[in-house]
Design an enzyme around this catalytic site. Structure first.
Site, PDB file in Angstrom:
ATOM      1  CB  CYS A  38      13.306   8.580   8.079  1.00 18.19           C
ATOM      2  SG  CYS A  38      14.205   7.605   7.329  1.00 18.19           S
ATOM      3  CD  GLU A  91       9.990  12.491  11.575  1.00 23.88           C
ATOM      4  OE1 GLU A  91       8.870  12.025  11.673  1.00 23.88           O
ATOM      5  OE2 GLU A  91      10.853  11.740  10.759  1.00 23.88           O
ATOM      6  CE  LYS A 110      -1.827   2.803   2.833  1.00 25.04           C
ATOM      7  NZ  LYS A 110      -1.806   4.281   2.130  1.00 25.04           N
ATOM      8  CD  GLU A 114      13.345   0.328   9.294  1.00 25.12           C
ATOM      9  OE1 GLU A 114      13.755   1.426   9.743  1.00 25.12           O
ATOM     10  OE2 GLU A 114      13.774  -0.447   9.298  1.00 25.12           O
TER      11      GLU A 114
HETATM   12  P1  NAD Z   1       2.592   8.186   7.804  1.00 23.46           P
HETATM   13  O1  NAD Z   1       2.664   7.386   9.046  1.00 23.46           O
HETATM   14  O2  NAD Z   1       1.454   9.147   7.938  1.00 23.46           O
HETATM   15  O3  NAD Z   1       1.918   7.184   6.709  1.00 23.46           O
HETATM   16  C1  NAD Z   1       2.799   5.980   6.314  1.00 23.46           C
HETATM   17  C2  NAD Z   1       2.034   5.337   5.470  1.00 23.46           C
HETATM   18  O4  NAD Z   1       0.999   4.570   6.495  1.00 23.46           O
HETATM   19  C3  NAD Z   1       0.762   5.818   4.346  1.00 23.46           C
HETATM   20  O5  NAD Z   1       0.798   4.849   3.419  1.00 23.46           O
HETATM   21  C4  NAD Z   1      -0.407   5.918   5.121  1.00 23.46           C
HETATM   22  O6  NAD Z   1      -1.459   5.904   4.269  1.00 23.46           O
HETATM   23  C5  NAD Z   1      -0.389   4.956   6.048  1.00 23.46           C
HETATM   24  N1  NAD Z   1      -1.287   4.951   7.193  1.00 23.46           N
HETATM   25  C6  NAD Z   1      -1.755   6.104   7.915  1.00 23.46           C
HETATM   26  N2  NAD Z   1      -2.364   5.673   8.921  1.00 23.46           N
HETATM   27  C7  NAD Z   1      -2.600   4.370   9.026  1.00 23.46           C
HETATM   28  C8  NAD Z   1      -3.213   3.606   9.760  1.00 23.46           C
HETATM   29  N3  NAD Z   1      -4.066   3.857  10.745  1.00 23.46           N
HETATM   30  N4  NAD Z   1      -3.225   2.122   9.349  1.00 23.46           N
HETATM   31  C9  NAD Z   1      -2.435   1.642   8.377  1.00 23.46           C
HETATM   32  N5  NAD Z   1      -1.862   2.658   7.395  1.00 23.46           N
HETATM   33  C10 NAD Z   1      -1.907   4.010   7.751  1.00 23.46           C
HETATM   34  O7  NAD Z   1       3.921   8.811   7.366  1.00 23.46           O
HETATM   35  P2  NAD Z   1       4.069   9.924   6.279  1.00 23.46           P
HETATM   36  O8  NAD Z   1       3.498  11.064   6.442  1.00 23.46           O
HETATM   37  O9  NAD Z   1       3.536   8.962   4.865  1.00 23.46           O
HETATM   38  O10 NAD Z   1       5.708   9.824   6.046  1.00 23.46           O
HETATM   39  C11 NAD Z   1       6.524  10.212   6.823  1.00 23.46           C
HETATM   40  C12 NAD Z   1       7.029   9.723   7.980  1.00 23.46           C
HETATM   41  O11 NAD Z   1       7.905   8.506   7.519  1.00 23.46           O
HETATM   42  C13 NAD Z   1       8.047  10.474   8.845  1.00 23.46           C
HETATM   43  O12 NAD Z   1       7.710  10.314  10.179  1.00 23.46           O
HETATM   44  C14 NAD Z   1       9.378   9.789   8.628  1.00 23.46           C
HETATM   45  O13 NAD Z   1      10.333   9.826   9.508  1.00 23.46           O
HETATM   46  C15 NAD Z   1       8.721   8.244   8.310  1.00 23.46           C
HETATM   47  N6  NAD Z   1       9.754   7.523   7.398  1.00 23.46           N
HETATM   48  C16 NAD Z   1      10.605   6.775   8.097  1.00 23.46           C
HETATM   49  C17 NAD Z   1      11.668   6.082   7.368  1.00 23.46           C
HETATM   50  C18 NAD Z   1      12.566   5.061   7.969  1.00 23.46           C
HETATM   51  O14 NAD Z   1      13.387   4.125   7.367  1.00 23.46           O
HETATM   52  N7  NAD Z   1      12.761   4.963   9.297  1.00 23.46           N
HETATM   53  C19 NAD Z   1      11.818   6.264   5.911  1.00 23.46           C
HETATM   54  C20 NAD Z   1      10.891   7.167   5.405  1.00 23.46           C
HETATM   55  C21 NAD Z   1       9.915   7.866   6.261  1.00 23.46           C
END
Ligand code: NAD
Length: 500
Positions: free
Chosen positions: A306, A403, A197, A272
């Site tokens: 991230c 963040e 997804k 992650e």
């Molecule tokens: P997010 O947590 O809002 O969303 C990530 C994914 O999760 C999206 O596909 C979203 O649709 C899905 N999602 C959201 N709510 C959900 C739920 N209740 N149940 C299941 N899926 C759900 O994050 P974002 O805004 O898309 O990305 C930014 C974040 O990702 C930042 O916090 C960043 O640090 C983190 N990130 C971490 C890494 C790593 O490797 N540690 C890498 C890239 C990004």
């Protein structure tokens, strides 16, 4: 799209954008229960560029069932060498369609075309090849056991590594194609099947990837893609009892929620998550020489990384010098579309995200934090935000704690290395950090004392397929890349055989 500075889109890209995208299930496009009318936007202009579907719980169920049938059927029966061949073919197709994929990513995510070509595509091609090689190298161990009864018995022990099963993979919007492949490639190398997804904001390259997996000869059902929002499509995937392993990259609050739900079903999981990553700069380095590295660590992909550095701790004696050089370099960045090869800072991914960054900066300013440069969203179409340098932020200010995930950094003077390490560790996160010094002892001391999954010395940001990546503390659970990824997509089975 009419500016002479923008690169021309390939016909393949324009044609892909024209489609109303369904879901990729069981090796082909299937309509979702609702019409494909969720708009996808270009962050450089705010314009709608395509429409995708919002998968319902029933749609997710169809995808999981297809993945289960493929896992129990053709994929499980396939030899490791044939899985390897499929992944190598996929890497070749990613390379062949590289420019189109890069353009699509830049249009949808907003990033520089240079980064899209080199990282989303170039590094991903290498990643898939690296993981392809693992398919034929997954191994257990043999053990000479000492079971005491019956007297005189000898037993041979073995461990087998078996694919964990059907994987549910949820990815964020900052590196949509690359992070999807960080999950798909090791999962398939291990013999798992997958339901992916992508983020609702950046679904396009993962949809195109789905088609390429079929061209690569990967059997129907092995790779499925469901698009949709997190609270609906994502939640349906997370809670589905047919998922054996969840792999999530995204924010810490959502990751924790997914971890709780996974435990309810005893689904295996890897998380992650976010970071608030420190960069320690000692006074023994030539600042102009390290400046490009400092800037890349902070502003690569507009800081939407991230692992990006966001808290700079600079030895007092070098503070004014480093801040002055950073300020000049930040003011020299030119804002522009990712499709303009001369622009050096691109828009943020959505209006919602840009507004959140702006709000955090304006709150910090109201609380007395000094804005050395930047701090505003320029008045122009698209979701731009100026590169921003904050100083004099108190340790407990949100700008130092939360963040921000944008082009915003804080700079804080520190007395010495001990002080810098204490400040660096004063966070609930622990994803990444860097230390910049010519003193090898100081560097190694920092490496051992900083609580983070990755510590760079005299660089900040590079990752490699063989080097484990993941977070301490609230930055995650488990590791990706290298052999750690193989462990994450396999279960260990112990075998005991009496030897007569
Ligand atoms: P997010 O947590 O809002 O969303 C990530 C994914 O999760 C999206 O596909 C979203 O649709 C899905 N999602 C959201 N709510 C959900 C739920 N209740 N149940 C299941 N899926 C759900 O994050 P974002 O805004 O898309 O990305 C930014 C974040 O990702 C930042 O916090 C960043 O640090 C983190 N990130 C971490 C890494 C790593 O490797 N540690 C890498 C890239 C990004």
């Amino acid at each position: 799209m009419t500016s002479p500075h923008l690169i021309a889109l390939l016909p393949e890209v324009s044609a892909f954008l024209q489609r109303r995208h369904g879901l990729w299930i069981d090796g082909g496009w299937q309509p979702a229960s609702a019409p494909a009318d969720t708009p996808v936007r270009n962050p450089a202009t705010g314009d709608i560029i395509s429409f995708v579907s919002d998968a319902s719980a029933d749609d997710v169920d169809r995808a999981v069932c297809a993945a289960r049938a493929a896992f129990d059927g053709p994929w499980r029966a396939m030899r490791p060498a044939d899985r390897e061949k499929c992944l190598v073919r996929l890497s070749e197709l990613l390379e062949t369609h590289g420019e189109a994929l890069a353009q699509l990513e830049t249009l949808n995510q907003g990033k520089s075309i240079h980064i899209a070509r080199a990282i989303e595509v170039g590094a991903s091609v290498e990643y898939v090849r690296y993981m392809a090689g693992w398919a034929t190298k997954i191994e257990g161990s043999t053990l000479d056991l000492s079971i005491p009864v019956p007297a005189g018995a000898r037993n041979l022990g073995m461990t087998l590594r078996e694919p964990v099963g059907v994987v549910g993979a949820i990815v964020p919007w900052n590196f949509p194609l690359m992070i999807a492949l960080w999950k798909l490639a090791p999962a398939l190398a291990c013999g798992c099947t997958i339901v992916l997804k992508p983020s609702e904001d950046t679904p396009l390259t993962v949809l195109r990837l789905a088609e390429l997996t079929a061209e690569a000869g990967i059997p129907p059902g092995v790779v499925n893609v469901v698009t949709g929002h997190g609270h609906s499509t994502g939640a349906a995937l997370t809670c589905h009892p047919g998922i054996d392993k969840l792999t999530f990259t995204g924010s810490t609050p959502v990751g924790k929620q997914i971890g709780h739900q996974a435990i309810d079903n005893m689904t295996r999981f890897t998380l992650e998550l976010g970071g608030k990553n420190p960069m320690i700069i000692m006074d023994d380095l030539d600042v102009p020489a390290i400046l490009p590295g400092l800037m890349a660590g902070c502003f690569f992909n507009q800081g939407q990384v991230c692992a990006a550095a966001s808290r700079l701790y600079i030895q007092q004696s070098a503070f004014d010098r480093v801040v002055g050089e950073l300020q000049n370099a930040m003011q020299a960045l030119t804002l522009g579309s990712g499709l303009d090869p001369s622009a050096t800072l691109q828009p943020l991914v959505t209006a919602r995200h840009r507004n959140r960054v702006a709000e955090l900066v304006s709150r910090a300013r109201e609380q007395g934090v000094e804005v050395v440069t930047g701090g505003q969203a320029p008045t122009r179409p698209g979701y731009y935000f100026e590169p921003t340098l904050l100083v004099n932020a108190a340790d407990d200010n949100a700008a130092m704690r939360e963040e921000i995930f944008g082009p915003v950094i804080t700079a804080t003077p520190v007395r010495d290395l001990d002080h810098a390490i204490a400040c660096a560790n004063d966070t609930r996160y622990g994803l990444a950090a860097s230390v910049w010094t010519r003193d090898l002892n100081a560097a190694l001391s920092a490496v051992r004392r900083i609580k983070a999954g990755t510590v760079w010395v005299n660089s900040h940001i590079p990752v490699d397929p063989s080097l484990p990546f993941g977070g301490f503390k609230h930055s995650g659970y488990g590791r990706e890349h290298g052999s750690a990824a193989i462990d994450a997509y396999t279960e260990s089975k112990s075998v005991c055989i009496p030897v007569f």
